[in-house]
Design a protein around this motif. Sequence first.
Motif, PDB file in Angstrom:
ATOM      1  N   LEU A  82       1.611  -5.091   4.051  1.00 57.69           N
ATOM      2  CA  LEU A  82       0.634  -5.608   4.999  1.00 57.69           C
ATOM      3  C   LEU A  82       0.609  -7.132   4.945  1.00 57.69           C
ATOM      4  O   LEU A  82       0.378  -7.714   3.880  1.00 57.69           O
ATOM      5  CB  LEU A  82      -0.759  -5.054   4.673  1.00 57.69           C
ATOM      6  N   PHE A 118      -6.756  -6.409   9.018  1.00 52.04           N
ATOM      7  CA  PHE A 118      -5.461  -5.799   8.735  1.00 52.04           C
ATOM      8  C   PHE A 118      -4.805  -5.291  10.010  1.00 52.04           C
ATOM      9  O   PHE A 118      -5.477  -4.822  10.920  1.00 52.04           O
ATOM     10  CB  PHE A 118      -5.632  -4.605   7.785  1.00 52.04           C
ATOM     11  N   GLY A 119      -3.466  -5.372  10.028  1.00 48.91           N
ATOM     12  CA  GLY A 119      -2.703  -4.672  11.047  1.00 48.91           C
ATOM     13  C   GLY A 119      -2.249  -3.348  10.447  1.00 48.91           C
ATOM     14  O   GLY A 119      -2.748  -2.912   9.408  1.00 48.91           O
ATOM     15  N   THR A 120      -1.274  -2.734  11.087  1.00 44.79           N
ATOM     16  CA  THR A 120      -0.782  -1.448  10.599  1.00 44.79           C
ATOM     17  C   THR A 120       0.314  -1.615   9.554  1.00 44.79           C
ATOM     18  O   THR A 120       0.670  -0.667   8.877  1.00 44.79           O
ATOM     19  CB  THR A 120      -0.259  -0.585  11.751  1.00 44.79           C
ATOM     20  N   GLN A 160       0.832  -1.196   0.000  1.00 42.88           N
ATOM     21  CA  GLN A 160       0.000   0.000   0.000  1.00 42.88           C
ATOM     22  C   GLN A 160       0.869   1.250   0.000  1.00 42.88           C
ATOM     23  O   GLN A 160       1.557   1.542   0.982  1.00 42.88           O
ATOM     24  CB  GLN A 160      -0.958   0.016   1.198  1.00 42.88           C
TER      25      GLN A 160
END
Lengths: 118, 109
Positions: B87, B99-101, B37
């Motif tokens: 991710l 999702f995590g960060t 991303q």
Amino acid sequence: EAGVTQFPSHSVIEKGQTVTLRCDPISGHDNLYWYRRVMGKEIKFLLHFVKESKQDESGMPNNRFLAERTGGTYSTLKVQPAELEDSGVYFCASSQEVGERSSTDTQYFGPGTRLTVL
Amino acid sequence: GQNIDQPTEMTATEGAIVQINCTYQTSGFNGLFWYQQHAGEAPTFLSYNVLDGLEEKGRFSSFLSRSKGYSYLLLKELQMKDSASYLCVPGRNTDKLIFGTGTRLQVFP
């Protein structure tokens, strides 16, 4: 092959107004998902359609959010009335139903709609 | 529940190789996705590992060990455009992705 498209790309509205976001999935994809990313946080799941049916709407924050997918093609996400905390980027994703329970269908994301509520 | 652990930030030099590690715990595990991303953009699918082992796709490779709850993404011949967040996303039989960060990778010339 066209990817997932979303409209509008940006929307700026005032608190209390209504906004409708649209998502067109990849043609032939039965699964459609809405996600949201608020500033500085991770992407969060909102809901999942399989064709026109809501499979999972556990992530919808409250009843100000209404998602529809009439006809099982495009989907809309309406926020009414919008609040300040609704600001963020709303992503739509779609996947093809492969039908194998031993794997997860790959989700392809649209460009997102950046919503700003003033 | 679900838990994803990957480094918050990494830096590397153009042309180098970088490995982004991820450990995860989740119910209903159905394979491991990696997404890229760029800032302000949508996540882009990179890879999906269902079986243990290494899968190579051009400059990017992804590895999975289901028994260890471990995966890594290997990026070779780094380019400036590879600066992005990566991710690690466990697939689940419920289909929705959590999702995590992610890991923010910065590539320097």
